[in-house]
Scaffold this motif. Sequence first.
Motif, mmCIF file in Angstrom:
data_model
loop_
_atom_site.group_PDB
_atom_site.id
_atom_site.type_symbol
_atom_site.label_atom_id
_atom_site.label_comp_id
_atom_site.label_asym_id
_atom_site.label_seq_id
_atom_site.Cartn_x
_atom_site.Cartn_y
_atom_site.Cartn_z
ATOM 1 N N ILE A 1 14.421 36.268 -97.082
ATOM 2 C CA ILE A 1 15.392 35.371 -96.442
ATOM 3 C C ILE A 1 16.425 34.858 -97.448
ATOM 4 O O ILE A 1 17.623 34.777 -97.133
ATOM 5 C CB ILE A 1 14.650 34.192 -95.771
ATOM 6 N N ALA A 2 15.999 34.502 -98.639
ATOM 7 C CA ALA A 2 16.918 33.943 -99.633
ATOM 8 C C ALA A 2 17.686 35.021 -100.394
ATOM 9 O O ALA A 2 18.410 34.698 -101.356
ATOM 10 C CB ALA A 2 16.145 33.070 -100.620
ATOM 11 N N GLN A 3 17.600 36.253 -99.982
ATOM 12 C CA GLN A 3 18.278 37.347 -100.670
ATOM 13 C C GLN A 3 19.788 37.257 -100.458
ATOM 14 O O GLN A 3 20.266 36.799 -99.404
ATOM 15 C CB GLN A 3 17.746 38.686 -100.152
ATOM 16 N N ALA A 4 20.540 37.691 -101.477
ATOM 17 C CA ALA A 4 22.002 37.690 -101.356
ATOM 18 C C ALA A 4 22.424 38.626 -100.232
ATOM 19 O O ALA A 4 21.813 39.670 -99.993
ATOM 20 C CB ALA A 4 22.647 38.114 -102.683
ATOM 21 N N SER A 5 23.488 38.252 -99.532
ATOM 22 C CA SER A 5 23.911 38.991 -98.338
ATOM 23 C C SER A 5 24.352 40.409 -98.678
ATOM 24 O O SER A 5 24.038 41.359 -97.948
ATOM 25 C CB SER A 5 25.042 38.251 -97.633
ATOM 26 N N ASN A 6 25.061 40.575 -99.804
ATOM 27 C CA ASN A 6 25.518 41.922 -100.157
ATOM 28 C C ASN A 6 24.338 42.824 -100.537
ATOM 29 O O ASN A 6 24.324 44.016 -100.212
ATOM 30 C CB ASN A 6 26.531 41.847 -101.301
ATOM 31 N N GLU A 7 23.339 42.248 -101.218
ATOM 32 C CA GLU A 7 22.154 43.037 -101.559
ATOM 33 C C GLU A 7 21.353 43.376 -100.307
ATOM 34 O O GLU A 7 20.806 44.475 -100.184
ATOM 35 C CB GLU A 7 21.284 42.253 -102.555
ATOM 36 N N MET A 8 21.305 42.423 -99.376
ATOM 37 C CA MET A 8 20.570 42.658 -98.135
ATOM 38 C C MET A 8 21.221 43.766 -97.318
ATOM 39 O O MET A 8 20.544 44.656 -96.797
ATOM 40 C CB MET A 8 20.501 41.360 -97.323
ATOM 41 N N THR A 9 22.523 43.732 -97.208
ATOM 42 C CA THR A 9 23.222 44.754 -96.421
ATOM 43 C C THR A 9 23.202 46.115 -97.111
ATOM 44 O O THR A 9 23.215 47.160 -96.455
ATOM 45 C CB THR A 9 24.669 44.319 -96.174
ATOM 46 N N SER A 10 23.156 46.105 -98.455
ATOM 47 C CA SER A 10 23.102 47.390 -99.164
ATOM 48 C C SER A 10 21.780 48.118 -98.901
ATOM 49 O O SER A 10 21.722 49.348 -98.966
ATOM 50 C CB SER A 10 23.288 47.166 -100.669
ATOM 51 N N LEU A 11 20.759 47.355 -98.586
ATOM 52 C CA LEU A 11 19.466 47.958 -98.263
ATOM 53 C C LEU A 11 19.355 48.327 -96.785
ATOM 54 O O LEU A 11 18.356 48.903 -96.367
ATOM 55 C CB LEU A 11 18.330 47.000 -98.650
ATOM 56 N N GLY A 12 20.371 47.943 -95.999
ATOM 57 C CA GLY A 12 20.366 48.295 -94.581
ATOM 58 C C GLY A 12 19.808 47.221 -93.683
ATOM 59 O O GLY A 12 19.562 47.467 -92.492
ATOM 60 N N GLY A 13 19.584 46.011 -94.207
ATOM 61 C CA GLY A 13 19.048 44.931 -93.391
ATOM 62 C C GLY A 13 20.113 43.901 -93.081
ATOM 63 O O GLY A 13 21.214 43.920 -93.612
ATOM 64 N N ASN A 14 19.768 42.966 -92.182
ATOM 65 C CA ASN A 14 20.652 41.847 -91.863
ATOM 66 C C ASN A 14 19.805 40.582 -91.786
ATOM 67 O O ASN A 14 18.586 40.627 -91.577
ATOM 68 C CB ASN A 14 21.416 42.084 -90.559
ATOM 69 N N LEU A 15 20.451 39.442 -91.960
ATOM 70 C CA LEU A 15 19.730 38.176 -92.061
ATOM 71 C C LEU A 15 18.924 37.867 -90.808
ATOM 72 O O LEU A 15 17.791 37.379 -90.891
ATOM 73 C CB LEU A 15 20.727 37.044 -92.346
#
Length: 365
Positions: free
Chosen positions: A153-167
């Motif tokens: 949950i606390a992951q940076a948004s750009n890193e999260m999207t680079s892995l293919g996930g969303n908040l």
Amino acid sequence: MLDFINYPVSFILWCWHKVFGAVFGPTSGVAWLLGIVFLTFTVRAILIKPFVKQVRSMRKMQEFAPEIKKLQAKYKNDRQKLAQEMQKLQSQHGVNPLGSCLPMLLQIPVFFGLNNVLRGFVPNATGNYYFGADEVESYLHANLFGARLSNYIAQASNEMTSLGGNLQSVILVSAPLMVIASIATHFTAKHNVARQNPATATAQTGIMNKITLWVFPLGVLVFGAFFPIGLLIYWLSNNIWTLGQQWLIYKKIDREEEEQKAVAQEKRTNSNLAPKVGQKPTQPKKRPTPAKPVASDETDTEDSTDSTSSKKPVKKWPAKQPSVKPANNAAKKPAAGNNTNSGSSKVPGLTPDRSRSKKSGRKRP
């Protein structure tokens, strides 16, 4: 630094991923999820024996808790002497204080080792301990309800999207895991506290109980936002295993202790009934058997009559005075069978019908 932990943990996870990947597919989120769950179960199964020793050690410490309190009261101002006496007391009862916390100490490096392995799944990595580059890509693309196992949950948004996930997807998966893991942590601690002996309770014990009951579960709920989904799965499965393991092992140990108490009670009962050393065992008194009347028979011999008369008296009929008969009747022969062993043919003064038997002393009819 922890490679001696990271490599074994990654190897166990690799083995289970191969098993479930053959069923659900290597890139399936379910295969990786089950791999993490069974990695946890494998590690906890290895630690069952130390856990049993921990429980038995805690039980022994509860047995001599009054002695511990006496030492604490006696050496409350001398901590060095108290530590020495406590160590001596524990050695006398065969208790190792390290054994009571060994399973927890062994789980800590496993937790950090799994955290290092899961965080090693990064894009463009050539390998991750026991995993190759293709397996790293398989983990990064594993989909679990729209989230990736490396997301948190606390992951940076750009890193999260680079892995293919969303908040939104990450919260949808992480939040239930955090809540369930927190509740499982609370009930595990509650089960441990319920097994404690109130006689051993101290101020420090009460503080530690409150920490394990409320602070640890709250910590899982708060800091779970910084844990990857894969690590939350490990934490949840670990607490579920611990709760079930405690219930089964405590039940088994309780049954063993009840059997030991029953055997000890039976031994005490038998020792109380047994005669003391040097004491003659008491024997039950026998009641005298009532005497049976012995009837004399006319055909008994003199020897048998004498033997029976020596044991019990024989009732004899009173002898009647013989009546005098005319002299001509005295010349008659006595009846057959009136001869005695001495060979006399008749008794003077008696008629044949009034003669007596020398054996029985009774009149003949």
